[in-house]
Structure formats: C-alpha cells, structure tokens
Design a protein around this motif. Structure first.
Motif, mmCIF file in Angstrom:
data_model
loop_
_atom_site.group_PDB
_atom_site.id
_atom_site.type_symbol
_atom_site.label_atom_id
_atom_site.label_comp_id
_atom_site.label_asym_id
_atom_site.label_seq_id
_atom_site.Cartn_x
_atom_site.Cartn_y
_atom_site.Cartn_z
ATOM 1 N N LEU A 291 0.832 -1.208 0.000
ATOM 2 C CA LEU A 291 0.000 0.000 0.000
ATOM 3 C C LEU A 291 0.865 1.256 0.000
ATOM 4 O O LEU A 291 2.022 1.239 0.414
ATOM 5 N N HIS A 292 0.273 2.353 -0.424
ATOM 6 C CA HIS A 292 0.913 3.664 -0.352
ATOM 7 C C HIS A 292 1.023 4.023 1.132
ATOM 8 O O HIS A 292 0.020 4.055 1.843
ATOM 9 N N SER A 293 2.248 4.287 1.581
ATOM 10 C CA SER A 293 2.444 4.488 3.020
ATOM 11 C C SER A 293 1.854 5.805 3.503
ATOM 12 O O SER A 293 1.668 6.011 4.696
ATOM 13 N N GLY A 294 1.552 6.726 2.578
ATOM 14 C CA GLY A 294 0.940 7.989 2.986
ATOM 15 C C GLY A 294 -0.552 7.822 3.165
ATOM 16 O O GLY A 294 -1.127 8.201 4.186
ATOM 17 N N ILE A 295 -1.159 7.181 2.185
ATOM 18 C CA ILE A 295 -2.615 7.062 2.201
ATOM 19 C C ILE A 295 -3.091 6.109 3.299
ATOM 20 O O ILE A 295 -4.124 6.320 3.907
ATOM 21 N N TYR A 296 -2.291 5.076 3.596
ATOM 22 C CA TYR A 296 -2.719 4.081 4.581
ATOM 23 C C TYR A 296 -1.913 4.090 5.882
ATOM 24 O O TYR A 296 -2.326 3.504 6.873
ATOM 25 N N GLY A 297 -0.737 4.720 5.847
ATOM 26 C CA GLY A 297 0.167 4.626 7.003
ATOM 27 C C GLY A 297 -0.425 5.206 8.279
ATOM 28 O O GLY A 297 -0.843 6.362 8.292
ATOM 29 N N THR B 48 8.006 4.559 -0.905
ATOM 30 C CA THR B 48 7.157 4.796 0.256
ATOM 31 C C THR B 48 5.962 3.860 0.261
ATOM 32 O O THR B 48 4.860 4.252 -0.103
ATOM 33 N N ILE B 49 6.221 2.630 0.686
ATOM 34 C CA ILE B 49 5.128 1.661 0.744
ATOM 35 C C ILE B 49 4.939 1.113 2.146
ATOM 36 O O ILE B 49 5.829 1.150 2.987
ATOM 37 N N LEU B 50 3.740 0.606 2.348
ATOM 38 C CA LEU B 50 3.416 -0.174 3.532
ATOM 39 C C LEU B 50 3.308 -1.599 2.958
ATOM 40 O O LEU B 50 2.359 -1.904 2.248
#
Lengths: 455, 455
Positions: free
Chosen positions: B210-216, B313-315
């Motif tokens: 996942l996108h680490s910004g949108i989901y982090g 930048t991933i989760l």
C-alpha cells in the motif's frame, strides 16, 4: 466546441499520446533509468509544443531534468502554474503484475500501467484541458507548466531550481492533480498533506556471516537487534516513542474532527478492499484521522542474512531497513529526521554498529478553503459532478507543495482525480477512463472560474 | 611406510582429488543443484573404490542420494563407521568471495573454497587415512563409509535410511570429522553438540503493497509487526521468552563449568577475529558457556517490502524471516518447535496473518569421555600433537549424530580438525593444509589405538 464533444472526438488520440509517455520507464530512484528521465522530458516537451505553448524547454537541475513551458496570452490575465511529475515508482515485484507495467492496456474501463494515475495520467489531463481551451479560444489565463522528474524520490533538487528561477515560475496559484477523490461520485479537494521523513538504517554485527551454532548466543545478531530496535519505536497504544516526536503536532479541534467525521467512510469496505481482518493504529483516533491528521511510522523495507530457499544456519553480519514517517502540519521534517537519528543511535547496543542516512523528506501542507483558487476548483467540480467537493486532509505527502509555498510564495490547489482503488505505488496500478476524461473536463472549467474570480 | 612419508609422497594427488570433489557445487538446499548431488555421489564412489573398499554404492533416499562403502577384513576386528557429508552450504553473497567458491586454490597455506573444511576437506581425510592403512597392510579394523547429501539441510531423510539399513550400517562406533579444534596447537575433541530447531515465518498484512501515505498509521504494517514479534523473543537479560523453553535444559554443575573454564579462551582475540566491540548474550554465563551449554535464538534471514535503491514509500503486504534456535541436551527439538509456533501465533496481533513452518531440527548430543573410542582418539591426538586433546562442548549442531545413537545404538566420536578461522558457512571458507595433513595422520593413529582398545 464544448469540452465534452472535444474529448469525445479526440479520445483515442489522447490515450495514444498518454501511452507513449507511460511506455518510457522513468523510474527516478534507479540509476539504470537515468536516460529514461531525459526521454520522458523530451516527450513532455514535444507534447506541450503540440498543445500550443509559446515555449517549452528541458531544463537541467542538479538531479533529473525538469520541463518548463508557458503560454502568456495577456499580462492582465491571472497566471496558473501547472505542476506535475513525469517520474514513477519502481514496478517491482514484477511477478504480481497482470500485464507489463510499462505497456499500458485498457481493460474493464481502466488504464493499467505504472504511472497510469501517479502521475502521468493525472498530469496529462492538464495538457489536454489546456489544448482544448487554447484551440477553442476560451483560455483567459496565462499558463505555465512545471513537470519534474524527482517527485517519487522527494523532489530533492526542485527547491534549488525554484530558488534559481523564481521569476520564471511566478504566478497566482499552482494547480496540481496528484491526489485522489473520495469516490467516483464523491468529488473532493485535498486541503492538507502529510509531511515525510525517510531513512535507511544499516546495522552491522560481526565482520562476516557467522555459523549460528558456533557463535549463536555469544555474539549480537544484527537482525535480532534491528528487529528489537524497530519494535521499540511504537508502543502498545500505537504511539511513536521517539522523544519529542509529538511536540509540534498541530492538534485538531473537536469541532473540526466532528466535521471530518461527516465525510463518507465505510470501515468494512475499507478493510475488505485491502484484505485485512482488523485495523490497527493510534489509540483514540478513527481511521481517517489516523491517516489525515496524525503522524505514522512505517518500515517500507527490511533485509538481512539468508533469504534464499531452505535453511541456512547463519548469524548474519548485516541488517538493513528503510523506514519512513508521515508528518502532520507544524512538524518540521528536518527536526524529526534528526530526532530519529539521535534516538535510534541511543537505543543501539554497543555490540553492533548503527548507521542512519536520511534519504528524503518534506513538510506538511494546509490549503485554506476561502482562497479564490479553491472557490474556482469547487465550482468546477460542481459543474462536472453536480456535487460540491468535500475538503479532505490526505495522508499522502507531496513534499514539494510546502516548498513551493516557502520559496515561490504560492499556494497550491490539489484537484486530484485518482481513486483509492488505483493501486498507485503497487502492482497493477490503474486509472479509470471515467476519472481521466472527467478530470480533463473539470480542469477546463477551473480556468474559466479562476479567470472570473480574478476579474 | 610411515604415514608422514606417505602423505609427503602423495600430497599433490590428495589435493587434486579433493579439488575434483570441491568443484562440484553440491548445494543441497537449492533444487537447481539436484544433479550436482548425484555427481558428487558418483565422485565419492569412484574415490572410495580407488582407495580399496570391497564395495561402494550410490544409494537412494527419499531425498538426495547417499554413498555407502565398506571394507570387511575380519569379523573379529572392530568396525568403524565413517560418517561425512558431501553437500555444502550456498555460497552467497558471492561478491564477498575473493576467489570462485567452487574453484579451489591454495594460498597462504590454506585451501580456499566452499566445502574446503565443511565437510569435503574433513571427510576426505578419512578416505586418505584408510587408503594409507590398507595399502600398507596396517588396517586392523573393518571400515564402513556413509557419506550423505543433506547434512546442511538437516539430514532430513537419513534417519529413514538408517532405519531401513540397520544391519548394513552396524558397527562399534561412528567416526566423524565435521567439527573444530580450539586452535592449531590446542587439539580438542567435541563431546557435546547443540540441537537445532529452524523455522520460516510469513507475516501478511494488506493484500498488496500500500501507499504508506494514504494508509500509514491506520493499517498494521507486517514488517513493523514482525520486528516487534521478533524483538519480544529475547528479553533484556538475553533470556528467550518462549514459555517453557528452558524447562528441560540440562543445567551444568558448577564443577563442570569450572573445568570448562580451564580451556584456553581469549575474549579480546575472539572479538577481534569477528570484528565486534562488545559481546552480547545470556546474563550470568561466559562466552564459551553461551555457545556450549546454553541455547540460543537467532534470525538467520529477514526480508520484506522494498529493498532496492533509494526510497519507495510503501506499507508492505508481507514480511518473512528465517529463525533458528540452538538447543542443549535434554531439550527436545520437536517440543521446542511446537512451543515456538504456539507462542509466535499467540503474540500475533489480529491485524495480520502469521504462518510458521518448521524447516528442520535435531537433538543435542553428549559423548562420554570414558568410552574406548574416546580414549583411542585421545591417544591419536597425543601422538600427532604431543598434547592431550581438551574435551569441549561445541555450539554447533549435527542433528544426525543424536539420530544415529537413537536408531543405530552407536555413539559417535567427533574428531574435528577445523579452525574457527575457517569461515565455514561464510564467504571465503578455507582449510589450512596443516590441519588437512595432520588430520589424515591423526585418523590413521586412531584406527591403531581403537583396534588395541578392542583386543
């Protein structure tokens, strides 16, 4: 000619031009793709000149090149600076893609490719809205384009470029499509972005991989140590334990949190979409709050020791991790970057050596909803979707947005048309054609309303 | 002819024959090398026949093949079963090798190659001691050879093979060279081995990166979770926290610990050799105790998320680790394997899914110092080195040694000639020529004394 008709008539050409751009694997983080950054820049220059700009140039920075272009119609007109990025994230793991990430296809009404949304697809909409307005003599703004090549690696050299070219980039507002809407039928405008700090850490134990039997138990294992150190960065309440980390966090009032809670959000759908049974995060905050108004701390990657098939009984020499933190307004990323380094070094046992490098970072951003560009964007969405857009705080980061404000003194307006299901940064990134075409339409309306606001 | 003269005259031939064996990359853990296991087996068969055995056979197991050979001179003679292994560890990371791991060279008085010591070099010494004794009509023992191909992956199918061929393998003692001496001038015999349990764990968070910004901040990150879980397995005192883990540990008496403490050990030299500033381990135990009589827990490998160049930048969706524990006498590896699985699952948050697979394991082993084979080995070392060997507990594991005892009812005598500096399981594995030739010499004396002990 109406915009809708223009889109209808040029639909296939738009897609083919976008696909040419997508086929260039402009992965900014990998040195092997350095030349592709130039190929992407030249392609943008060509597309901009074809769309009718007065001038377009590939300009050097200390890093990857940028493309600048402009169309100055009248000194009395307001000036819009369109910002986008031509670089994309790496495509790996490649085996999880259903089709080639750099050979776009249309399937189920969506474009599938790396960059289909982020940000080739979204930035391309601006090119076509501009082309339409110009060819149909409806443009009442001056337009500048700034397309950079380092957004996915933190826009490291763009601030320096902006410092050097303040006059060239001067305008009334920056217009960006690099964010998402809440849902296909719920238009929204991103009014806040999280900041970012990103580190790589290296933990070294013995000078070579050791036999885990002969040495195990007597020598610090760098992977065990790294795991323990990372494990200690977040406590049982989901709080980040770095001393001083929350000192500058702008706490959001109960009223504003109540307002935010009115945005549609279905937790069951959210969990289902990402395939998890339970959500996890900071105690005392809802899921949208955890990503919108609270900072986070994630390991983006970790590696060390034997990772092949079967069992290799070693005590590894080294362990590595890529770590990142999303920050909220008022948290300074330079300060946070240093706080982390100091803390991480302080918790390292003497039996290992720890190195920390800050890879990149950026400040958070807030957009006031009463500025002319916001009002123009609001009207544009209303015209396309028949609904007023919801102002939302996004969890993502576009570090350059706050740098623009600082250096150029310009606010940005974030009209994003992405969807949560677009899988940006993931395998099988996609962008629905409906979003793509409605985006072009909405952007064309924006110019009209923005010219009116500035009369 | 004296053994020393025989070695001197045949020196180059011995090395060339050994090198032919080393050049076969018989990596048992990698399916790509399946055929190489057969090539290595055929080479052993050829070498054994040339050395003068009555029969030699490549025999199938459920896994990789084994080589069996025998020379039965007289039913009245005692029978020695020589055990060795033809498989080696993977050679990666390849870039850290100074020369090709599978193209042996002699440099600075050492053989450099994967398997130079472990166990091609060491097992080959037995072949040459046997050849000498037979050709010079000095052999007063029957000799059997069992050379297997799965030692580095836990000898998974050898117990089954032993069950099936109990009569064939029958003998008075098992003779093994797969361990180390304390130093080139400090001969020692390994009287204890640690057991081993080895697991691979997989932690799954969201169904994609996942996108680490949108989901982090809102979604459990499987790497953070895995780090936290691993971090919690060892406490501040260096104790393993798995419930019941120490229940069956055979505590060693103060007297025996005092005796062990008399073995030469230089902590500064030890630290220098592996390049660490401080040692770390279980509180209340010395370094030799930590590896000799206490269990350990090590991460052998970890991976997950983005591990390429730069910042992504991933989760991540998944995180993996290879974990192993060295066990001491009385700890049952099956019980420990299950205790770990139960505990690891119990500490997993519901926001992730955790899978644990046991890859292999083996029991610990103790050799009494008053048995005839031990006395024969003691005299053999004394004759070569002019010093009585020190009995030591090794930290390593040879899981099959305890299985032999259980299935065949035979004790093993571990006459190892490796050195700590041999870098087995590491890049630049090596084996000093002096150890190699003195090993052949010592083994030849062993047969002489063992025959006397059995008169």
């Amino acid at each position: 000619m109406e915009i809708k008709q223009y889109i209808e008539e040029n639909r296939d050409r738009f897609l083919e031009e976008l696909f040419e751009l997508i086929r260039i694997p402009s992965i900014s983080s990998e040195t092997a793709h350095k030349e592709d950054m130039y190929r992407a820049a030249e392609k943008w220059k060509e597309l901009l000149l074809n769309a009718g700009v007065d001038r377009a140039e590939v300009m050097e920075t200390t890093g990857h090149p940028v493309v600048f272009a402009e169309k100055i119609l009248d000194k009395q007109f307001p000036t819009v600076l369109v910002y986008g990025h031509m670089d994309v994230m790496p495509a790996d793991p490649l085996d999880l893609w259903e089709t080639d990430p750099f050979e776009p296809v249309v399937r189920d009404g969506k474009i599938w490719a790396r960059g289909a949304d982020d940000d080739k697809g979204q930035s391309f909409m601006h090119l076509k809205a501009f082309e339409y307005l110009l060819k149909n003599n409806q443009l009442r703004c001056n337009v500048k384009f700034l397309i950079e090549g380092e957004e996915e690696i933190g826009s490291e050299h763009l601030p320096e470029f902006c410092e050097k070219h303040k006059e060239l980039l001067k305008g009334d507002v920056i217009l960006v499509s690099d964010t998402s809407m809440l849902a296909p039928n719920v238009p929204s405008i991103t009014t806040g972005l999280r900041g970012l700090a990103y580190w790589q850490v290296e933990v070294t134990g013995p000078n070579r991989d050791l036999h885990s039997g002969i040495y195990g138990g007597a020598v610090a294992n760098p992977v065990n140590v790294l795991a323990q150190m990372i494990g200690s960065l977040i406590d049982d309440n989901g709080h980040i334990t770095i001393p001083g980390f929350y000192d500058d966090v702008l706490e959001v009032s109960h009223e504003e949190r109540a307002l935010m809670a009115e945005a549609p959000f279905d937790e069951e759908e959210y969990k289902k979409a990402i395939g998890v049974k339970e959500l996890q995060g900071e105690k005392g905050f809802t899921t949208p709050e955890r990503t919108g108004i609270r900072p986070s701390f994630d390991v983006c990657g970790i590696w060390g020791g034997y990772t092949g098939e079967g069992a290799k009984t070693i005590l590894p020499s080294k362990a590595y991790a890529k770590l990142s933190s999303r920050l909220v307004p008022n948290q300074d990323y330079n300060k946070i970057a240093q706080q982390f380094i100091d803390f991480f070094q302080s918790i390292a046992p003497k039996a290992v050596e720890v190195k920390v490098n800050t890879l990149h970072g950026g400040q958070a951003y807030v957009c006031p909803i009463d500025m002319p560009a916001y009002r123009a964007a609001e009207k544009a969405f209303l015209q396309t979707y028949g609904k007023r857009p919801v102002p939302v705080r996004s969890g993502g980061s576009i570090p350059i947005i706050s740098a623009f404000e600082q250096i150029l003194g310009m606010k940005s307006i974030l009209m994003g048309f992405g969807l949560n299901s677009d899988a940006i940064h993931s395998p099988n990134e996609n962008y629905p054609l409906e979003q793509f075409f409605k985006g072009i339409e909405t952007i064309s309306y924006f110019y009209e309303y923005f010219a009116q606001e500035n009369k």
